[in-house]
Write a protein that holds these residues in place. Structure first.
Motif, mmCIF file in Angstrom:
data_model
loop_
_atom_site.group_PDB
_atom_site.id
_atom_site.type_symbol
_atom_site.label_atom_id
_atom_site.label_comp_id
_atom_site.label_asym_id
_atom_site.label_seq_id
_atom_site.Cartn_x
_atom_site.Cartn_y
_atom_site.Cartn_z
ATOM 1 N N ALA A 1 0.844 -1.191 0.000
ATOM 2 C CA ALA A 1 0.000 0.000 0.000
ATOM 3 C C ALA A 1 0.880 1.243 0.000
ATOM 4 C CB ALA A 1 -0.899 0.020 1.232
ATOM 5 N N ASP A 2 0.288 2.369 -0.312
ATOM 6 C CA ASP A 2 0.910 3.672 -0.115
ATOM 7 C C ASP A 2 0.174 4.380 1.008
ATOM 8 O OD1 ASP A 2 2.848 3.488 -2.159
ATOM 9 O OD2 ASP A 2 1.385 4.103 -3.677
ATOM 10 N N LEU A 3 0.905 5.105 1.845
ATOM 11 C CA LEU A 3 0.323 5.805 2.985
ATOM 12 C C LEU A 3 0.460 7.307 2.790
ATOM 13 C CD1 LEU A 3 1.853 3.703 5.933
ATOM 14 C CD2 LEU A 3 -0.208 3.228 4.593
ATOM 15 N N VAL A 4 -0.613 8.043 3.091
ATOM 16 C CA VAL A 4 -0.589 9.504 3.067
ATOM 17 C C VAL A 4 -1.160 9.976 4.394
ATOM 18 C CG1 VAL A 4 -1.374 11.617 1.933
ATOM 19 C CG2 VAL A 4 -0.926 9.552 0.568
ATOM 20 N N GLY A 5 -0.393 10.762 5.146
ATOM 21 C CA GLY A 5 -0.852 11.193 6.452
ATOM 22 C C GLY A 5 -0.653 12.672 6.682
ATOM 23 N N HIS A 6 -1.522 13.235 7.513
ATOM 24 C CA HIS A 6 -1.439 14.653 7.874
ATOM 25 C C HIS A 6 -1.036 14.780 9.334
ATOM 26 C CE1 HIS A 6 -3.550 18.526 9.208
ATOM 27 N NE2 HIS A 6 -2.547 18.913 8.440
ATOM 28 N N SER A 7 -0.046 15.642 9.622
ATOM 29 C CA SER A 7 0.381 15.937 10.985
ATOM 30 C C SER A 7 0.859 14.653 11.680
ATOM 31 C CB SER A 7 -0.759 16.628 11.730
ATOM 32 O OG SER A 7 -0.309 17.218 12.922
ATOM 33 N N GLN A 8 0.266 14.278 12.825
ATOM 34 C CA GLN A 8 0.648 13.013 13.455
ATOM 35 C C GLN A 8 0.515 11.850 12.486
ATOM 36 O OE1 GLN A 8 -0.853 9.882 16.922
ATOM 37 N NE2 GLN A 8 -1.668 11.949 16.966
ATOM 38 N N GLY A 9 -0.472 11.935 11.602
ATOM 39 C CA GLY A 9 -0.692 10.861 10.636
ATOM 40 C C GLY A 9 0.411 10.712 9.614
ATOM 41 N N GLY A 10 1.272 11.719 9.487
ATOM 42 C CA GLY A 10 2.448 11.594 8.621
ATOM 43 C C GLY A 10 3.659 11.076 9.357
ATOM 44 N N MET A 11 3.625 11.144 10.680
ATOM 45 C CA MET A 11 4.735 10.668 11.506
ATOM 46 C C MET A 11 4.465 9.287 12.079
ATOM 47 S SD MET A 11 5.317 10.243 15.048
ATOM 48 C CE MET A 11 4.315 11.454 15.897
ATOM 49 N N MET A 12 3.267 9.055 12.622
ATOM 50 C CA MET A 12 2.959 7.783 13.275
ATOM 51 C C MET A 12 3.251 6.561 12.407
ATOM 52 S SD MET A 12 0.313 5.349 13.134
ATOM 53 C CE MET A 12 -1.324 6.010 12.976
ATOM 54 N N PRO A 13 2.974 6.598 11.085
ATOM 55 C CA PRO A 13 3.284 5.420 10.276
ATOM 56 C C PRO A 13 4.754 5.019 10.294
ATOM 57 C CG PRO A 13 1.771 6.846 9.096
ATOM 58 C CD PRO A 13 2.232 7.613 10.304
ATOM 59 N N ARG A 14 5.634 5.936 10.627
ATOM 60 C CA ARG A 14 7.056 5.590 10.670
ATOM 61 C C ARG A 14 7.343 4.599 11.797
ATOM 62 N NH1 ARG A 14 9.856 10.308 11.985
ATOM 63 N NH2 ARG A 14 11.741 9.045 11.727
ATOM 64 N N TRP A 15 6.541 4.638 12.862
ATOM 65 C CA TRP A 15 6.680 3.624 13.921
ATOM 66 C C TRP A 15 6.260 2.264 13.371
ATOM 67 C CZ3 TRP A 15 8.489 4.383 18.952
ATOM 68 C CH2 TRP A 15 8.361 3.282 19.806
ATOM 69 N N ALA B 1 2.662 18.101 6.368
ATOM 70 C CA ALA B 1 2.914 18.787 7.646
ATOM 71 C C ALA B 1 3.101 17.784 8.786
ATOM 72 C CB ALA B 1 1.791 19.769 7.966
ATOM 73 N N PRO B 2 3.969 16.786 8.624
ATOM 74 C CA PRO B 2 4.100 15.734 9.635
ATOM 75 C C PRO B 2 4.938 16.192 10.831
ATOM 76 C CG PRO B 2 5.680 15.377 7.880
ATOM 77 C CD PRO B 2 4.861 16.572 7.472
ATOM 78 N N SER B 3 4.652 15.625 11.983
ATOM 79 C CA SER B 3 5.382 15.965 13.213
ATOM 80 C C SER B 3 6.568 15.029 13.417
ATOM 81 C CB SER B 3 4.435 15.913 14.413
ATOM 82 O OG SER B 3 3.737 14.673 14.463
ATOM 83 N N ASN B 4 7.410 14.893 12.413
ATOM 84 C CA ASN B 4 8.471 13.883 12.421
ATOM 85 C C ASN B 4 9.473 14.049 13.555
ATOM 86 O OD1 ASN B 4 7.856 12.109 10.255
ATOM 87 N ND2 ASN B 4 8.388 13.728 8.804
ATOM 88 N N HIS B 5 9.833 15.277 13.862
ATOM 89 C CA HIS B 5 10.797 15.520 14.938
ATOM 90 C C HIS B 5 10.181 16.355 16.045
ATOM 91 C CE1 HIS B 5 14.204 13.673 12.849
ATOM 92 N NE2 HIS B 5 13.660 14.161 11.755
ATOM 93 N N GLY B 6 8.856 16.334 16.107
ATOM 94 C CA GLY B 6 8.157 17.005 17.181
ATOM 95 C C GLY B 6 7.900 18.468 16.911
ATOM 96 N N ARG C 1 10.753 23.194 9.703
ATOM 97 C CA ARG C 1 11.802 22.312 9.187
ATOM 98 C C ARG C 1 11.996 21.065 10.058
ATOM 99 N NH1 ARG C 1 14.620 23.967 4.908
ATOM 100 N NH2 ARG C 1 14.340 26.126 4.223
ATOM 101 N N THR C 2 11.411 21.033 11.260
ATOM 102 C CA THR C 2 11.457 19.800 12.051
ATOM 103 C C THR C 2 10.644 18.690 11.389
ATOM 104 O OG1 THR C 2 9.547 20.449 13.407
ATOM 105 C CG2 THR C 2 11.725 21.072 14.217
ATOM 106 N N GLN C 3 9.847 19.051 10.399
ATOM 107 C CA GLN C 3 9.054 18.056 9.681
ATOM 108 C C GLN C 3 9.902 17.230 8.716
ATOM 109 O OE1 GLN C 3 5.733 20.142 7.829
ATOM 110 N NE2 GLN C 3 5.545 21.504 9.589
ATOM 111 N N PHE C 4 11.035 17.787 8.296
ATOM 112 C CA PHE C 4 11.836 17.148 7.258
ATOM 113 C C PHE C 4 12.486 15.862 7.762
ATOM 114 C CE2 PHE C 4 12.796 21.481 5.065
ATOM 115 C CZ PHE C 4 11.490 21.523 4.615
ATOM 116 N N LEU C 5 12.709 14.949 6.828
ATOM 117 C CA LEU C 5 13.418 13.713 7.094
ATOM 118 C C LEU C 5 14.766 13.734 6.399
ATOM 119 C CD1 LEU C 5 10.502 11.161 6.522
ATOM 120 C CD2 LEU C 5 11.430 11.905 8.730
ATOM 121 N N SER C 6 15.677 12.949 6.905
ATOM 122 C CA SER C 6 16.958 12.753 6.231
ATOM 123 C C SER C 6 17.138 11.266 5.975
ATOM 124 C CB SER C 6 18.113 13.294 7.077
ATOM 125 O OG SER C 6 18.162 12.627 8.326
ATOM 126 N N GLY C 7 17.888 10.958 4.928
ATOM 127 C CA GLY C 7 18.124 9.563 4.586
ATOM 128 C C GLY C 7 17.847 9.300 3.122
#
Length: 286
Positions: free
Chosen positions: A124-138, A156-161, A228-234
């Motif tokens: 599947a592909d996942l699309v999330g907003h705010s917590q919904g863009g970060m929580m799937p990473r768990w 607008a994910p809360s990836n780094h809080g 910019r806390t939303q950004f991911l690296s990798g």
């Protein structure tokens, strides 16, 4: 102003800012997507769009209100689209995404399994907003989701809080406030910059192999801050500031997930990069 009022006003602002994650007043709440719309378990992915799309709402959101714009947008383009409710608290209807995020990730895992079984798709592909863009990473990192997910798109994910525009720095001045927040609404506490949850999630790298990541951020975000806390690296990561694509885009945290067709166009590009088209201000008409 009395001293106690000077103290309580910033705390009230903190709670109101958190509430900004909810949908605008007056929208139609429901516990499942409209029967005439998405969450159609008879849908079979096409050759053009072989993976179902699972939409993951944000804190204080739900499976319908968050997606009244994006779900039909993707459906119209031929995708099988699904959304779930997660993170429910007892006796709190409609406003979800408040429970412990690791437990919410397990709910997502179960839902993806259901969607894959229904559609016959391998991933599947996942699309999330705010917590919904970060929580799937768990889910991807700790619950075996990487084997079942092709791409994660965070709006607008809360990836780094978040610092909630600096308001979280006031919590230590209110004895017991952090413990109360953690007990009453765990997901809010877990999304504060430096939380134990985020430290564990981001330890050892932001991404897992085999998954493509896209982050869509707005400079006008007042909830997940600094933006910019939303950004991911990798590897396999694309971080996008929407104003770099369309300087006229003034969407803030809530609207970027609800109605922003610049963001919607970039979501479609991320889901089908082989047929991506340039996103500009004119994309609002696409």
């Amino acid at each position: 102003m009395l001293p106690w009022k000077r103290v309580l006003r910033p705390l009230a602002a903190l709670l109101l800012t958190a509430a900004a994650l909810a949908v605008p007043a007056g929208s139609a709440h429901a516990s499942a997507a409209p029967s005439s719309g998405w969450n159609d378990y008879s849908c079979k992915p096409s050759a053009a769009h072989p993976r179902p799309v699972v939409l993951v709402h944000g804190t204080l959101g739900n499976s319908v209100d968050n997606w009244l714009g994006l779900a039909p947008y993707l459906q119209h383009r031929g995708y099988c689209v699904y959304s779930l409710d997660y993170g429910q608290l007892p006796n709190v209807p409609f406003f979800h995404g408040l429970g412990p995020i690791d437990k919410s990730a397990q709910q997502l895992s179960d839902f993806v399994d259901k969607v894959l079984a229904s559609t016959g798709a391998a991933k599947a592909d996942l699309v999330g907003h705010s917590q919904g863009g970060m929580m799937p990473r768990w889910y991807l990192k700790f619950l075996g989701g990487a084997a079942k997910v092709n791409a994660l798109v965070g709006i607008a994910p809360s990836n780094h809080g978040t610092t909630l525009s600096g308001l979280t720095s006031l919590l230590p001045y209110f004895p017991g406030a952090e413990a109360l927040l953690d007990a009453a609404t765990p997901a809010l506490a877990q999304q504060i910059v430096g939380s134990d949850f985020l430290t564990k999630l981001n330890a050892g790298g932001d991404t897992v192999p085999g998954v493509r990541y896209t982050v869509l951020a707005t400079r006008y975000d007042e909830v997940v801050t600094p933006y910019r806390t939303q950004f991911l690296s990798g590897s396999g990561v694309r971080n996008v500031v929407l104003q770099d694509l369309c300087p006229l885009d003034l969407s803030e945290h809530v609207l970027v997930g609800l109605i922003d067709r610049i963001a919607f166009h970039e979501v479609a590009n991320a889901l089908d990069p082989a047929h991506a088209t340039r996103t500009t201000c004119a994309s609002v008409f696409s």
